[in-house]
Motif scaffolding. Structure first.
Motif, PDB file in Angstrom:
ATOM      1  N   ALA A 287       1.680   8.779  -5.642  1.00 38.96           N
ATOM      2  CA  ALA A 287       2.298   8.586  -4.330  1.00 38.96           C
ATOM      3  C   ALA A 287       2.002   7.184  -3.799  1.00 38.96           C
ATOM      4  N   THR A 291       4.798   4.299  -2.962  1.00 39.77           N
ATOM      5  CA  THR A 291       4.854   3.616  -1.665  1.00 39.77           C
ATOM      6  C   THR A 291       4.912   2.101  -1.844  1.00 39.77           C
ATOM      7  N   THR A 295       8.435  -0.278  -0.574  1.00 33.40           N
ATOM      8  CA  THR A 295       8.242  -1.042   0.654  1.00 33.40           C
ATOM      9  C   THR A 295       8.086  -2.524   0.324  1.00 33.40           C
ATOM     10  N   TYR A 300       2.351  -2.404   4.355  1.00 34.77           N
ATOM     11  CA  TYR A 300       2.613  -1.226   3.542  1.00 34.77           C
ATOM     12  C   TYR A 300       1.978  -1.334   2.157  1.00 34.77           C
ATOM     13  N   ALA A 304      -0.319   1.552   0.701  1.00 28.58           N
ATOM     14  CA  ALA A 304      -0.084   2.105  -0.633  1.00 28.58           C
ATOM     15  C   ALA A 304      -1.375   2.217  -1.438  1.00 28.58           C
TER      16      ALA A 304
END
Length: 397
Positions: A287, A291, A295, A300, A304
């Motif tokens: 995940a 991310t 992005t 971000y 992440a």
């Protein structure tokens, strides 16, 4: 060494060696980039340093299991690894690339000593009633090393140059030698057998134990995705922050999150069953990579790696718990070093794939890395569902 300060001394030495190892990867990437200007060459050096662990790990583990003084053997392996890094420090950019790749391959034969070889000695340091907490603290040293290592590599790389970062890795590994040399002797040593037979026994024990097989296979696949993320971080730094050195600091953020998660597990070691934590934490790693891929803002990128770190720490703690629980005592070091070497080799394959892929598209590389983590979680479920026989020392022999 046994006594009141046995565990703190063990953890100090493990942290020094593992921090040096964590510095060496990003530092070698930075040295390769600075000396050759090629992402493919830099990632190739890192891959060469790690991929040969698949050969060295099982052999080193078998030697540790049959040694009356495994600490001294571990110290010799660490010294040889530090010497190999020294040759790379002097040679990258000055010697032909093929020669530096060969040196990295030889040094990589010994990398399992820092992870599995050291952890396999933990049962001789800590009594059983305190072992669960000691296991979590041992896994926490990886988080601490992962925090300090990339941060130190990035700081030294940005201020004093990439070669200063690699020199720091050598010093840290060498600092662990006195602790390794004084690790306790085993209570019993199995009767000597031929080395090939010992190596086969270790692989057989992993193959016949469903939890060991699931944990080992999952960690190998997962670490291929982590290898891709590590190669992407300098490029993320360039793209999101304008500096490749700052990109290595993202690895420090990941490690800080992993260390925090493991610190919580050390306080409550029975909070999550390791067989549940391993696949769940692997999905969390994926995940984080997803991310980063989807992005573009610098903030971000930090989010992440925080998500990825929340998976990375518990994954390692769960893996160690499964290995300590399932490994036959006389094959413990070999199972740890074999598992570690296979995991390191997965990292090498991932980093080798990431070099050319990230050069073409950083986003595509991160998406592939996220997909690899999903595959790793599915691998765990597939292996756990397979009817594998429990390990037998007679059969493993």
């Amino acid at each position: 060494m046994l006594g009141r300060y046995a565990l703190p001394r063990y953890l100090t030495g493990a942290t020094a060696a593992r921090t040096g190892d964590e510095v060496s990867g990003p530092a070698l990437l930075l040295v390769g980039l600075a000396a050759t200007g090629s992402v493919a060459t830099a990632s190739g050096l890192l891959a060469a340093l790690t991929i040969s662990a698949a050969i060295g790990g099982p052999v080193l583990g078998a030697l540790l299991d049959r040694s009356r003084r495994p600490g001294r053997l571990l110290a010799a392996a660490l010294a040889a690894y530090a010497a190999g890094l020294g040759v790379l420090l002097a040679g990258v950019g000055r010697l032909p690339t093929i020669l530096t790749l060969a040196v990295a391959l030889l040094a990589g034969l010994l990398t399992a000593a820092i992870s599995g070889g050291w952890t396999a000695q933990l049962p001789g340091v800590v009594p059983g009633d305190r072992f669960a907490r000691a296991n979590a603290l041992d896994a926490l040293t990886f988080g601490l090393a992962g925090l300090a290592g990339p941060a130190l590599a990035g700081l030294l790389g940005s201020t004093l140059g990439a070669r200063a970062a690699l020199l720091a890795a050598i010093v840290l590994v060498a600092a662990a030698l006195p602790v390794a040399a004084t690790l306790p002797r085993p209570d019993t040593v199995p009767p000597p057998r031929s080395l090939p037979r010992e190596v086969r026994a270790g692989f057989a024990a992993i193959a016949r134990s469903r939890p060991l097989l699931a944990g080992t296979a999952t960690s190998v696949v997962s670490f291929a995705g982590v290898g891709m993320l590590v190669v992407c971080c300098p490029l993320l730094g360039t793209q999101r922050f304008g500096d490749a050195g700052r990109g290595t600091l993202l690895l420090a953020v990941l490690a800080a999150t992993a260390m925090t998660a493991n610190a919580l597990l050390a306080r409550r070691p029975g909070l999550i069953r390791p067989d549940t934590a391993l696949p769940a934490s692997t999905l969390l790693l994926g995940a984080g990579m997803l991310t980063a891929a989807l992005t573009t803002e610098p903030a971000y990128a930090i989010v992440a790696v925080v998500i990825a770190g929340a998976g990375d720490g518990p994954q390692l703690t769960a893996l160690f718990a499964i290995r300590h629980r399932e490994a036959p005592p006389r094959l413990r070091a070999q199972i740890f070093t074999t598992g570690a070497s296979m995991k390191i080799s997965g990292f090498a394959l991932g980093s080798a794939l990431a070099g050319p892929l990230a050069t073409q598209s950083l986003t595509a590389c991160l998406l592939v890395a996220a997909g690899v983590e999903l595959l790793a979680a599915l691998t765990f479920l597939a292996c756990r569902g397979r009817p594998v026989r429990r390990p037998s020392l007679a059969r493993a022999a």
